[in-house]
Design an enzyme around this catalytic site. Sequence first.
Site, short mmCIF file in Angstrom:
data_model
loop_
_atom_site.label_atom_id
_atom_site.label_comp_id
_atom_site.label_asym_id
_atom_site.label_seq_id
_atom_site.Cartn_x
_atom_site.Cartn_y
_atom_site.Cartn_z
N ASN A 9 -2.16 -0.94 -11.80
CA ASN A 9 -2.00 -0.02 -10.68
C ASN A 9 -1.49 1.30 -11.26
O ASN A 9 -0.32 1.42 -11.57
CB ASN A 9 -0.99 -0.62 -9.68
N LYS A 11 -1.13 4.05 -9.84
CA LYS A 11 -0.42 4.87 -8.85
C LYS A 11 -0.92 6.31 -8.93
O LYS A 11 -2.09 6.53 -9.24
CB LYS A 11 1.09 4.73 -9.03
N HIS A 97 1.01 -2.46 -0.60
CA HIS A 97 2.00 -2.19 -1.65
C HIS A 97 3.29 -1.67 -1.01
O HIS A 97 3.25 -0.94 -0.03
CB HIS A 97 1.43 -1.17 -2.65
N GLU A 99 5.21 0.62 -1.80
CA GLU A 99 5.31 2.08 -1.69
C GLU A 99 4.52 2.59 -0.49
O GLU A 99 4.92 3.55 0.16
CB GLU A 99 4.81 2.72 -3.01
N GLU A 169 5.91 -8.76 -5.43
CA GLU A 169 6.57 -7.66 -6.13
C GLU A 169 7.93 -7.38 -5.48
O GLU A 169 8.00 -6.65 -4.47
CB GLU A 169 5.71 -6.40 -6.06
N GLY A 175 9.40 -0.47 -11.05
CA GLY A 175 9.69 0.80 -11.70
C GLY A 175 11.15 0.99 -12.06
O GLY A 175 11.58 2.09 -12.41
N SER A 215 8.19 -4.18 -13.17
CA SER A 215 8.69 -4.02 -14.54
C SER A 215 8.18 -5.10 -15.49
O SER A 215 8.89 -5.52 -16.41
CB SER A 215 10.22 -3.94 -14.56
#
Length: 258
Positions: A9, A11, A97, A99, A169, A175, A215
Amino acid sequence: MRKKIVAANWKMNLTLIEGAELVNDLFKGMPQLNENNLVVIAPPYTHLTQTSAQLAGMADVHLGAQNCHSETAGAYTGEISAAMLKSAEVEYVIVGHSERREYFKEDDATVAKKVNQALVNGMKVIFCCGEPLEVRDAGTQNAYVESQVRAGLFHLGDRQMNDITIAYEPIWAIGTGRTATSQQAQDMHAHIRQVLAANYGAEVANDTAILYGGSCKPSNAAELFACPDVDGGLIGGAALKASEFLGIITAMAAAVEA
Ligand code: PGA
């Protein structure tokens, strides 16, 4: 039998030239994969056509998109429909996701509509779920993730579940450099599989790949992928460097052979 999958991904990262270089470097270093291994690359929309052309020579690597819109077409300035993605040779769409849920206020109902759009247009879905830190600290992560899975997927029939991959996730690991331990990942993946089994039966549950994201890097991928219910990873930061992403792909290939 379910496959092992490593999905990138990207992003909102990399220019067209940088993206082309990265795929080129992946091409050069790609290890031998067997029929149970699969790699997905989900670049930004602007890269899809270019990346699709580059992937034409890589049978084990498939094109993904990071999102699609929940409606079929119309006056949604700046948005991209599932049909457009399909016409750009996209095979996988990442949906839900964290985000997108957080910054773009996507609720469970919107996520479920996006799942439908991707499936109706003949693509596969990488469905994301995962709890925030306060939920993990309260110890209620199983119920939280279960409710995301139910709301996003459980309107689907058994056959449609063939086209679903789940990515767990934990938000506190995305991240942040803070990876879930392999035990935490395994426990959640086993829980998700058991939730699938209760609703769809053992066959669907056993056939659905459940990826870990947050991560994940070459140094921890092997341990995570060795867990019986961890079927690969959805990779953000470490997918932006060829050497790191190749290291994770190599860990997947080794995990299948083990
Ligand atoms: P990360 O992101 O690997 O950078 O933690 C994973 C993701 O958000 O898919």
